[in-house]
Design a protein around this motif. Structure first.
Motif, short mmCIF file in Angstrom:
data_model
loop_
_atom_site.label_atom_id
_atom_site.label_comp_id
_atom_site.label_asym_id
_atom_site.label_seq_id
_atom_site.Cartn_x
_atom_site.Cartn_y
_atom_site.Cartn_z
N LEU A 258 0.61 -1.21 -0.09
CA LEU A 258 0.04 0.07 -0.15
C LEU A 258 0.94 1.41 0.10
N ARG A 259 1.90 1.24 0.78
CA ARG A 259 2.80 2.24 0.87
C ARG A 259 3.42 2.67 -0.62
N GLY A 260 3.89 1.37 -1.37
CA GLY A 260 4.44 1.58 -2.54
C GLY A 260 3.41 2.38 -3.56
N GLN A 261 2.18 2.00 -3.35
CA GLN A 261 1.00 2.41 -4.39
C GLN A 261 1.03 4.06 -3.95
N ARG A 262 0.74 4.49 -2.70
CA ARG A 262 0.88 5.69 -2.42
C ARG A 262 1.88 6.54 -2.96
N VAL A 263 3.13 6.06 -2.38
CA VAL A 263 4.40 6.93 -3.19
C VAL A 263 4.29 7.06 -4.72
N HIS A 264 3.77 5.95 -5.50
CA HIS A 264 3.68 6.07 -6.75
C HIS A 264 2.66 7.12 -7.16
N LYS A 265 1.58 7.46 -6.48
CA LYS A 265 0.53 8.52 -6.59
C LYS A 265 1.07 9.64 -6.49
N ILE A 266 1.65 9.76 -5.54
CA ILE A 266 2.45 11.30 -4.94
C ILE A 266 3.36 11.41 -6.05
N ALA B 223 5.00 14.84 -10.52
CA ALA B 223 5.19 15.05 -11.73
C ALA B 223 4.63 16.03 -12.78
N ARG B 224 2.99 15.70 -12.41
CA ARG B 224 2.09 16.71 -13.12
C ARG B 224 2.47 18.04 -13.05
N ILE B 225 2.59 18.57 -11.64
CA ILE B 225 2.53 19.72 -11.09
C ILE B 225 4.00 20.36 -11.76
N GLY B 226 4.89 19.52 -11.72
CA GLY B 226 6.30 19.97 -11.92
C GLY B 226 6.22 20.32 -13.49
N VAL B 227 5.61 19.48 -14.23
CA VAL B 227 5.67 19.93 -15.64
C VAL B 227 5.37 21.19 -15.89
#
Lengths: 248, 266
Positions: B13-21, B26-30
């Motif tokens: 679950l943590r892995g999934q959350r990290v991926h989402k974050i 990245a979206r905002i970064g772009v």
């Protein structure tokens, strides 16, 4: 007492390039309380026979007689439960369509749900039920309109083998305890022997009656147990021969 | 409700959350990167901000327009036209689909007309619309309706026709008439189709209203865009474009939310 009688029924389908005789001169009947199976080679027009009986199509010639009203219940290969209705609303579908959703009929359906173990699941949606339970719900939906005759169109063929045997026992027990008359269409010889009081064997297209066979296994209550009877394999061979045209 | 997850499950679950974050960042970064680069290029005179504008000038223009009150007015006008076109186009398209589903003869008769109308660039009808509906909101809404109605009718009709035949057979065996087959089966089975069409129509209605405003209007974001380009005020053009993006995104978001609520079971 007869519930259904087919007299010299023929059906021809027309298309742009050809006409197809699906059923030719078909004669058989079903008595009240009887469980009759129709078997025949695949593509011989078994489903056409059911469509004729449920008046979805008209015969080209001959007569389909339903005694005591034309209320038939049709159960299809797949359960065809509506995913957006819960089980309770699914089983009430026929009553809704026929505008018979009275308090009395609602209670009748409630009773069926209670009797056959779906009461706790009445607010659940079909996707949340197992294949066997879905098929049971489909049967209760068919029984809800209190039909004089149940038409079962290969109702177990979409299930895997193990489930099929269980659901078969289950459906049979329900039909018997509700004292319903049933007409089953199947290509599965063992299914026919284990369920039916009488088996109508159809020929290749155009379908007509080749033989009528009585398994006489009624002394055994469960279809699954009937499969273990010593008579079973002999009857299987006989019907297999009928189907493949090796007897006169 | 508390769940007792295993250690491995929690790790997953943590892995999934990290991926989402990561994806969100990245979206905002772009966006930040692009805007920053744009601003930087303008400040260092790599590009001529008179022609390209830049984020700070867009922001200034935005504040200016908001303060003057004109932006709200133009936004309101465009949104009104778009929503009207969206609603009328969808309802009308749905009704056409129902009629064509109901009657096979109508369907066979009118299908080729639908296909031709669908391929026709509706903007070509602009001059006719202006002459018939005048140069006001009516002709802009007409444009938005024209652009969305045909595709709605075609998509929904395809959905209707593709509805499970076996389920229809079941209903007919129960004695259902065509009206009952529609209300009990075809309409509910096609709620997802309708939702997908709504999403398409958000875009279609905006195309229609902005196109319409290009052609005739005295107000609205489309008008402001054309006006900005005519007086060579790229700040105005860019500001309008950004506002348009935001409005279209908002409307799409609303439809997507509606879909999420409605489509749970379908």
């Amino acid at each position: 007492m007869k519930v259904l009688e087919l007299k010299n029924v023929s059906k021809v389908f027309y298309s742009k390039t050809q006409e197809t005789q699906a059923v030719s001169n078909l004669n058989f009947d079903v008595n009240e309380g009887e469980f009759v199976a129709i078997i025949g080679p695949s593509g011989c027009g078994k489903t056409t026979v059911l469509s004729l009986i449920s008046k979805l199509i008209q015969p080209t010639s001959g007569e389909v007689k339903l005694y005591g009203g034309s209320n038939v219940g049709y159960m299809l290969q797949r359960d065809q439960l509506f995913e957006w209705r819960n089980i309770e609303r699914n089983v009430q579908l026929g009553l809704e369509i026929q505008r018979k959703l009275t308090e009395e009929n609602k209670r009748y359906v409630e009773n069926l749900l209670k009797k056959y173990g779906l009461w706790e699941f009445r607010k659940h949606y079909p996707a949340e039920l197992s294949g066997g339970m879905r098929q049971r719900a489909a049967l209760i939906r068919t029984l809800a309109t209190n039909p004089d005759l149940l038409l079962l169109d290969e109702p177990f063929s979409a299930l895997d083998f193990q489930t099929r045997l269980d659901v078969c026992d289950d459906v049979y027990a329900i039909i018997r305890s509700e004292k319903k008359t049933a007409l089953l269409v199947t290509h599965d010889i063992s299914e026919a022997i284990s369920l039916a009081d009488r088996i109508v064997v159809l020929t290749e297209r155009p379908a007509t009656v080749k033989a009528i066979h009585e398994p006489r296994l009624n002394h055994i209550a469960q279809p699954l147990k009937r499969r273990e009877s010593p008579d079973f394999s002999k009857q299987f061979e006989l019907l297999h021969k009928y189907l493949h045209g090796e007897t006169q | 409700m508390k769940n007792n997850f295993t250690k491995e499950h929690l790790l997953y679950l943590r892995g999934q959350r990290v991926h989402k974050i990561l994806v969100h960042t990245a979206r905002i970064g772009v966006l930040v990167l692009l805007l920053g680069l744009w601003e930087l290029a303008a400040q260092l005179n790599w590009i001529d901000s008179f022609i390209t504008s830049c984020p700070s000038r867009i922001w200034k223009k935005f504040i200016e327009l908001v303060a003057a009150g004109t932006l709200w007015h133009h936004m309101g006008v465009s949104t009104y036209e778009t929503l009207a076109g969206f609603a009328i186009g969808t309802v009308l398209g749905y009704c056409i689909a129902v009629v064509l589903w109901w009657n096979v003869f109508f369907k066979e008769t009118f299908e080729p007309y639908l296909v031709v109308l669908n391929s026709l660039p509706k903007i070509a009808l602009g001059p006719i619309i202006i002459i018939w509906a005048g140069t006001g909101k009516a002709s802009i809404i007409t444009m938005a309706v024209l652009i969305s109605v045909v595709i709605t009718a075609i998509t929904i009709l395809n959905g209707f026709v593709a509805t499970d035949k076996e389920k229809a057979l079941l209903l007919r065996s129960m004695g259902a008439n065509r009206f009952q087959i529609f209300t009990k089966l075809v309409a509910p089975a096609n709620v997802p189709t309708l939702m997908a069409t709504l999403k398409i129509n958000v875009g279609m209605a905006w195309i229609g209203s902005i196109m319409g405003e290009y052609l005739v209007s005295k107000e609205g974001l489309g008008y402001l865009l054309v006006y900005g380009s005519q007086v060579f005020q790229l700040d105005l053009v860019m500001t309008c474009t950004v506002v348009l993006c935001a409005l279209a995104g908002l409307m799409y978001g609303a439809v997507a939310l509606l879909e999420k609520i409605v489509v749970k079971r379908f």
